[in-house]
Write an enzyme that holds these catalytic residues in place. Structure first.
Site, PDB file in Angstrom:
ATOM      1  N   THR A   1     -18.484  -9.547  -8.056  1.00  0.00           N
ATOM      2  CA  THR A   1     -18.028 -11.004  -7.415  1.00  0.00           C
ATOM      3  C   THR A   1     -18.624 -10.506  -5.981  1.00  0.00           C
ATOM      4  O   THR A   1     -18.938  -9.405  -5.615  1.00  0.00           O
ATOM      5  CB  THR A   1     -16.778 -11.189  -7.408  1.00  0.00           C
ATOM      6  OG1 THR A   1     -16.130 -11.195  -8.752  1.00  0.00           O
ATOM      7  CG2 THR A   1     -16.002 -12.339  -6.775  1.00  0.00           C
TER       8      THR A   1
ATOM      9  N   ASP B   1     -12.795 -14.985 -18.402  1.00  0.00           N
ATOM     10  CA  ASP B   1     -11.605 -14.811 -17.775  1.00  0.00           C
ATOM     11  C   ASP B   1     -10.589 -15.284 -18.380  1.00  0.00           C
ATOM     12  O   ASP B   1      -9.390 -15.499 -17.965  1.00  0.00           O
ATOM     13  CB  ASP B   1     -11.841 -15.252 -16.397  1.00  0.00           C
ATOM     14  CG  ASP B   1     -12.264 -14.101 -15.294  1.00  0.00           C
ATOM     15  OD1 ASP B   1     -12.618 -12.970 -15.810  1.00  0.00           O
ATOM     16  OD2 ASP B   1     -12.806 -14.404 -14.179  1.00  0.00           O
TER      17      ASP B   1
END
Ligand code: GLY
Length: 585
Positions: A396, A438
């Site tokens: 990220t 996720d």
């Protein structure tokens, strides 16, 4: 571009005089304001007066600052930085992923949270990650088009620009620097060459990805080569010309959807047309007199950062001493309790009722903290999610921006894995995410970060997977004093928490707090991870307290900007990632 304002070192002349005279510094416990910078620390932030951008890639930070210099506000700069990172940091900067942005408006004092997380397509189902044997198959969520969520980044950045930009720049003007970089090419850094080299097997198998990043021959570029991304430049041009419709409908949307389906997914052009970013209420809590404002669900980050800090408030962390076994033990115990709650209660608030208020209830957190034994580890097997009071990658990347008006942006966005799924949608240059990993593929089945989830985070059509991304602001008496955040998957929560603790309890300046070795505990697996650099004596003492201690690689890329009471900006980029940079003026 980077201007070190040396006057900053005179922020506390009396204290500095004392230091120079005696060689010692009187460090107050629990900073009332964030730390006093004397100039005698081991690590030094970059200083600026007027505006600053801290990001994981220095060129993108400079683009953001050039917008600030031309009269843009923090949101304008953030939008330009976000588009630029899609070109200069392709493993995490993106158009094909999603994220969260916090915006602080100095004029009204309000903080807005923009949720532009990826969304599961309409044809997604509860069991889509189960193999023929009925068991979760991680390959489906990580290495196939089924893992790709409908991208939110373009819509999120456009919304931020439209609602909170200064009005000085059109969206096209903020995208222009990214188009230039994609078209003319960027010089491949060590960092980019290394990351493309290590991702080659996983992502080079996709034809369009191979053509752009591996010369069509499966060869990773070398440091110093020029990387041109023509398809990406064209896509950026279409967005600059047509706005959102250019990306979410028409040829680009069709190409994204058909590439995802060719890779085994179920996305359609209608899913792209239906995508909408959402404005959320950020979560708020206090820690030793500082107000922490962070991202709300579908991120778990803000809730658990505040939970951990609140559980620790009753312990004298400063007295334990930074890096001591007691310091890391107390953090680990608070973290394991917070992550246990995460596994049970957190999910997309538009699909499940997330008990935000109850999870942040002071009495609840005090009772959770009362179970912490200051001398012994509580095995995670004995820690479950708490009974709530009755009431209603690593890959990220984060950037922080502050402008001269006092507006600020804290933005974390992602493709999930490095380069996401690795699939470039044919003809678009857009790397697509594998964010839907996720979700909890099945109750109790860990995602790629080892995080367990339950029904609240089960896959469903139109649902957003739970995230740990935690763009965060810290205020004191209503004045913004810190903008921070980091990548790091499940560790984002523990890293942002430690940056705050290191500054509040240990009086570290932003550069020291960003560089300091960190630890991590996420309930399951029941392991206390310490970074290289933590003393082996500390590790032995933690083991003697009952922790299973493992040393792990350096993780995270914190990007912080502190605002001193005098209004000076002190920025720091995590030294763990080469090529990161703070730019200011
Ligand atoms: N994909 C990492 C996160 O959103 O937490």
């Amino acid at each position: 571009m980077i201007i070190a304002v040396r006057r900053a070192r005179a922020i506390c002349a009396v204290l500095l005089g004392f230091v120079m005279f005696t060689g010692f510094i009187a460090v107050p416990a629990h900073a009332d304001v964030l730390p006093i910078i004397t100039g005698n620390e081991r690590f030094h932030p970059v200083y600026a007066r007027n505006g600053m951008v801290a990001s994981q890639e220095a060129l993108a930070s400079e683009i953001g600052v050039s917008i600030l210099k031309q009269g843009g506000n923090a949101v304008d700069a953030a939008v330009a930085t976000g588009f630029a990172l899609a070109v200069t940091l392709p493993r995490a900067g993106n158009l094909g992923g999603g994220g969260f942005m916090l915006v602080h408006l100095a004029g009204t004092g309000e903080t807005i949270a923009i949720d532009y997380r990826e969304t599961a397509p309409a044809a997604a189902t509860r069991d889509m990650y189960l193999g023929p044997d009925g068991k979760a198959d991680p390959d489906l969520s990580r290495n196939s088009g089924l893992g790709t969520g409908v991208p939110g980044t373009v819509a999120g950045l456009a919304l931020a620009h439209e609602k909170y930009g200064s009005g000085t720049f059109t969206l096209a003007e903020l995208i222009a620097p990214a188009i230039r970089l994609a078209e003319q090419g960027i010089r491949v850094s060590d960092d980019l060459a290394m990351s493309l080299g290590s991702a080659r097997e996983r992502i080079g198998k996709y034809e369009a990805t191979n053509a752009i990043f591996y010369g069509g021959r499966g060869e990773a570029p070398r440091t110093g080569d020029i990387l041109v991304q023509r398809d990406l430049a064209n896509t950026l041009r279409v967005i600059a010309r047509d706005g959102l419709t250019g990306f979410y409908s028409g040829a680009i949307a069709e190409q994204i959807a058909s590439s995802v389906r060719a890779a085994g997914g179920v996305m359609t052009a209608d899913d792209l047309a239906a995508y909408a970013p959402k404005l959320r209420e950020p979560v708020r809590g206090s820690y030793r007199g500082h107000e922490v404002v962070s991202m709300s669900p579908p991120s778990s980050g803000g809730i658990h950062i505040i939970q951990i800090l609140k559980m620790l408030e009753g312990f004298d962390i400063a007295d334990a001493g930074y890096g001591s076994a007691r310091h890391f033990h107390l953090l680990a115990e608070a973290m394991r309790r917070a992550y246990a709650d995460r596994a049970t209660y957190l999910g997309d608030p538009d699909h499940v009722a997330v008990p935000v208020k109850a999870l942040l209830d002071e009495a609840y957190l005090a009772s959770r903290a009362s179970g912490i034994d200051p001398e012994r580890a509580t095995p995670s097997a004995q820690v479950n999610a708490g009974t709530l009071p009755k009431q209603e990658s690593e890959q990220t990347t984060h950037f922080s921006v502050v402008d001269r008006f006092g507006n600020a942006v804290s933005n974390t966005y992602t493709l999930n894995f490095s380069y996401g799924l690795g699939l470039v949608a044919e003809g678009t240059g857009v790397l697509l995410n594998n964010e839907l990993d996720d979700f909890a593929a099945a109750p109790g089945v860990p995602n790629a970060y080892g995080l367990i989830g339950g029904e609240a985070n089960a896959p469903a059509a139109g649902k957003r997977p739970l995230s740990s991304m935690s763009p965060t602001f810290v205020f004191r008496d209503g004045k913004l004093e810190l903008v921070t955040g980091t990548p790091g998957g499940s560790r984002i929560i523990s890293m942002v928490t430690q940056v705050i603790i290191d500054m509040v309890d240990f009086n570290m300046n932003p550069a020291e707090a960003v560089a300091a070795p960190r630890m991590h505990h996420q309930w399951l697996p029941d392991v206390l991870r310490i970074e290289q650099g933590v003393s082996p004596d500390t590790a032995s003492l933690l083991e003697a307290m009952g922790h299973d201690v493992k040393t792990s690689y350096a993780s995270g890329s914190v990007q912080s900007i502190m605002i001193t009471p005098e209004g000076l900006l002190a920025g720091a980029s995590d030294p763990r990632r080469p090529g990161a940079g703070v730019a200011g003026y």
